[in-house]
Write a protein that holds these residues in place. Sequence first.
Motif, PDB file in Angstrom:
ATOM      1  N   ALA A  68       6.029  16.218   5.223  1.00 56.54           N
ATOM      2  CA  ALA A  68       6.584  17.257   4.723  1.00 56.54           C
ATOM      3  C   ALA A  68       5.595  18.380   4.824  1.00 56.54           C
ATOM      4  CB  ALA A  68       6.737  17.070   3.301  1.00 56.54           C
ATOM      5  N   GLY A  69       5.863  19.288   5.823  1.00 57.67           N
ATOM      6  CA  GLY A  69       4.715  20.184   6.097  1.00 57.67           C
ATOM      7  C   GLY A  69       3.306  19.657   6.469  1.00 57.67           C
ATOM      8  N   ASP A  70       2.313  19.965   5.789  1.00 54.95           N
ATOM      9  CA  ASP A  70       0.905  19.110   6.188  1.00 54.95           C
ATOM     10  C   ASP A  70       0.526  17.936   5.537  1.00 54.95           C
ATOM     11  OD1 ASP A  70       0.498  20.159   3.692  1.00 54.95           O
ATOM     12  OD2 ASP A  70      -1.287  21.412   4.109  1.00 54.95           O
ATOM     13  N   THR A  71       1.732  17.294   4.949  1.00 60.04           N
ATOM     14  CA  THR A  71       1.437  15.988   4.138  1.00 60.04           C
ATOM     15  C   THR A  71       2.156  14.891   4.636  1.00 60.04           C
ATOM     16  OG1 THR A  71       0.986  17.676   2.258  1.00 60.04           O
ATOM     17  CG2 THR A  71       1.530  15.195   1.845  1.00 60.04           C
ATOM     18  N   VAL A  72       1.607  13.827   4.587  1.00 60.76           N
ATOM     19  CA  VAL A  72       2.100  12.580   5.003  1.00 60.76           C
ATOM     20  C   VAL A  72       2.204  11.692   3.883  1.00 60.76           C
ATOM     21  CG1 VAL A  72       2.341  10.645   6.737  1.00 60.76           C
ATOM     22  CG2 VAL A  72       1.523  13.042   7.560  1.00 60.76           C
ATOM     23  N   SER A  73       3.271  11.081   3.525  1.00 65.78           N
ATOM     24  CA  SER A  73       3.444   9.951   2.610  1.00 65.78           C
ATOM     25  C   SER A  73       3.781   8.609   3.099  1.00 65.78           C
ATOM     26  CB  SER A  73       4.161  10.270   1.370  1.00 65.78           C
ATOM     27  OG  SER A  73       4.022  11.564   0.987  1.00 65.78           O
ATOM     28  N   LEU A 106       0.987  -0.915   0.078  1.00 62.06           N
ATOM     29  CA  LEU A 106       0.067   0.025  -0.034  1.00 62.06           C
ATOM     30  C   LEU A 106       1.027   1.162   0.128  1.00 62.06           C
ATOM     31  CD1 LEU A 106      -2.869   1.192   0.431  1.00 62.06           C
ATOM     32  CD2 LEU A 106      -2.265   0.992   2.817  1.00 62.06           C
ATOM     33  N   ALA A 107       0.426   2.323  -0.821  1.00 60.23           N
ATOM     34  CA  ALA A 107       0.920   3.706  -1.003  1.00 60.23           C
ATOM     35  C   ALA A 107      -0.099   4.752  -0.554  1.00 60.23           C
ATOM     36  CB  ALA A 107       1.769   3.808  -2.160  1.00 60.23           C
ATOM     37  N   HIS A 108       0.160   5.511   0.347  1.00 57.66           N
ATOM     38  CA  HIS A 108      -0.935   6.560   0.338  1.00 57.66           C
ATOM     39  C   HIS A 108      -0.324   7.941   0.978  1.00 57.66           C
ATOM     40  CE1 HIS A 108      -1.172   5.954   5.136  1.00 57.66           C
ATOM     41  NE2 HIS A 108      -0.863   4.663   4.551  1.00 57.66           N
ATOM     42  N   ARG A 109      -0.942   8.898   0.655  1.00 58.20           N
ATOM     43  CA  ARG A 109      -0.650  10.296   0.851  1.00 58.20           C
ATOM     44  C   ARG A 109      -1.865  10.696   1.308  1.00 58.20           C
ATOM     45  NH1 ARG A 109       1.987  11.988  -3.488  1.00 58.20           N
ATOM     46  NH2 ARG A 109       3.991  11.671  -2.600  1.00 58.20           N
ATOM     47  N   SER A 110      -1.584  11.595   2.611  1.00 61.13           N
ATOM     48  CA  SER A 110      -2.654  12.497   3.503  1.00 61.13           C
ATOM     49  C   SER A 110      -2.159  13.776   3.532  1.00 61.13           C
ATOM     50  CB  SER A 110      -3.189  11.655   4.609  1.00 61.13           C
ATOM     51  OG  SER A 110      -1.911  11.435   5.290  1.00 61.13           O
ATOM     52  N   ARG A 111      -3.332  14.599   3.484  1.00 63.44           N
ATOM     53  CA  ARG A 111      -3.102  15.961   3.956  1.00 63.44           C
ATOM     54  C   ARG A 111      -3.712  16.118   5.074  1.00 63.44           C
ATOM     55  NH1 ARG A 111      -3.814  19.180  -0.862  1.00 63.44           N
ATOM     56  NH2 ARG A 111      -1.792  18.208  -1.481  1.00 63.44           N
ATOM     57  N   TRP A 112      -3.185  17.190   5.920  1.00 65.83           N
ATOM     58  CA  TRP A 112      -3.779  17.530   7.321  1.00 65.83           C
ATOM     59  C   TRP A 112      -3.942  19.157   7.461  1.00 65.83           C
ATOM     60  CZ3 TRP A 112      -5.528  13.743   9.988  1.00 65.83           C
ATOM     61  CH2 TRP A 112      -5.253  12.320   9.683  1.00 65.83           C
ATOM     62  N   GLN A 113      -4.757  19.511   8.450  1.00 62.07           N
ATOM     63  CA  GLN A 113      -4.911  20.710   8.759  1.00 62.07           C
ATOM     64  C   GLN A 113      -3.670  21.704   8.829  1.00 62.07           C
ATOM     65  OE1 GLN A 113      -7.470  21.125  12.417  1.00 62.07           O
ATOM     66  NE2 GLN A 113      -6.726  23.054  12.712  1.00 62.07           N
ATOM     67  N   ASP A 114      -2.675  21.209   9.461  1.00 61.11           N
ATOM     68  CA  ASP A 114      -1.321  21.964   9.431  1.00 61.11           C
ATOM     69  C   ASP A 114      -0.435  20.985   9.543  1.00 61.11           C
ATOM     70  OD1 ASP A 114      -1.499  21.481  12.336  1.00 61.11           O
ATOM     71  OD2 ASP A 114      -2.621  23.323  12.599  1.00 61.11           O
ATOM     72  N   ALA A 137       1.512  14.622  14.096  1.00 67.52           N
ATOM     73  CA  ALA A 137       0.549  13.802  14.960  1.00 67.52           C
ATOM     74  C   ALA A 137      -0.112  12.538  14.172  1.00 67.52           C
ATOM     75  CB  ALA A 137      -0.764  14.574  15.453  1.00 67.52           C
ATOM     76  N   PHE A 138      -0.605  12.608  13.105  1.00 58.92           N
ATOM     77  CA  PHE A 138      -1.130  11.485  12.283  1.00 58.92           C
ATOM     78  C   PHE A 138       0.156  10.497  12.035  1.00 58.92           C
ATOM     79  CE2 PHE A 138      -1.614   9.251   8.197  1.00 58.92           C
ATOM     80  CZ  PHE A 138      -2.529   8.446   8.501  1.00 58.92           C
ATOM     81  N   ALA A 139       1.350  11.026  11.594  1.00 55.22           N
ATOM     82  CA  ALA A 139       2.572  10.403  11.294  1.00 55.22           C
ATOM     83  C   ALA A 139       2.910   9.296  12.407  1.00 55.22           C
ATOM     84  CB  ALA A 139       3.633  10.975  10.871  1.00 55.22           C
ATOM     85  N   GLU A 140       2.863  10.083  13.576  1.00 50.85           N
ATOM     86  CA  GLU A 140       3.293   9.473  14.961  1.00 50.85           C
ATOM     87  C   GLU A 140       2.222   8.285  15.208  1.00 50.85           C
ATOM     88  OE1 GLU A 140       3.214  10.422  19.812  1.00 50.85           O
ATOM     89  OE2 GLU A 140       3.940  11.760  18.401  1.00 50.85           O
ATOM     90  N   ALA A 141       0.920   8.724  15.127  1.00 51.47           N
ATOM     91  CA  ALA A 141      -0.237   7.637  15.166  1.00 51.47           C
ATOM     92  C   ALA A 141      -0.443   6.530  14.297  1.00 51.47           C
ATOM     93  CB  ALA A 141      -1.580   8.293  15.017  1.00 51.47           C
ATOM     94  N   TYR A 142       0.238   6.726  13.037  1.00 49.50           N
ATOM     95  CA  TYR A 142       0.269   5.664  12.065  1.00 49.50           C
ATOM     96  C   TYR A 142       1.421   4.781  12.171  1.00 49.50           C
ATOM     97  CZ  TYR A 142      -1.162   3.481   7.804  1.00 49.50           C
ATOM     98  OH  TYR A 142      -1.525   2.564   7.004  1.00 49.50           O
ATOM     99  N   ARG A 143       2.422   5.258  12.993  1.00 50.03           N
ATOM    100  CA  ARG A 143       3.600   4.435  13.217  1.00 50.03           C
ATOM    101  C   ARG A 143       3.104   3.393  14.361  1.00 50.03           C
ATOM    102  NH1 ARG A 143       6.464   9.665  12.629  1.00 50.03           N
ATOM    103  NH2 ARG A 143       7.859   9.321  10.584  1.00 50.03           N
ATOM    104  N   LYS A 144       2.192   3.790  15.319  1.00 51.66           N
ATOM    105  CA  LYS A 144       1.447   2.926  16.010  1.00 51.66           C
ATOM    106  C   LYS A 144       0.943   1.947  15.476  1.00 51.66           C
ATOM    107  CE  LYS A 144       1.490   6.149  19.982  1.00 51.66           C
ATOM    108  NZ  LYS A 144       0.588   7.117  20.721  1.00 51.66           N
TER     109      LYS A 144
END
Length: 152
Positions: free
Chosen positions: A126-131, A90-98, A104-111
């Motif tokens: 990278a900024g507001d984006t997580v890949s 799976l490959a996914h990219r998400s954008r966040w409020q800031d 915070a999402f990256a840390e949670a997704y590592r869990k």
Amino acid sequence: AALSNPPRSTAEVLHPGSVAPQPAADLRPPEVSPLPAGYALLDSDVLGEFDLRVLLKQYAGDETARKVAPGWRGLRYALYENQARTSAFLAHRSRWQDAEAAAAFAEAYRKVLAARGEKNARVEVAGDTVSVVEGAPLPAAKPPPLIAPKTQ
């Protein structure tokens, strides 16, 4: 009225009466290059705030899910499968409020990855984006490279 103007995302359902965040229309999953031999795109789609809330709740806990999910601004994924249909990644990219919400999402997704026992994954912020690329058939020391999204 709901039928003539249905919600465009689960965020609109989760935040009634407020200006719900709209999903990022320009978001694309990270390209995996080179694609591992024998793999092809199986599916590509989006996940909404509700989907992420359920995933985070299951693997990172209810409190984390309630804190992180509202920062969602869009997620697009690509699922790749090998020709034998015995393996997928799976490959996914998400954008966040800031940037803070993205971190915070990256840390949670590592869990999430740790709870599922996924050792071959790469999470980049990278900024507001997580890949993320997870489960690719490569050694953990050499995860597939992530290519920056094409700007329009």
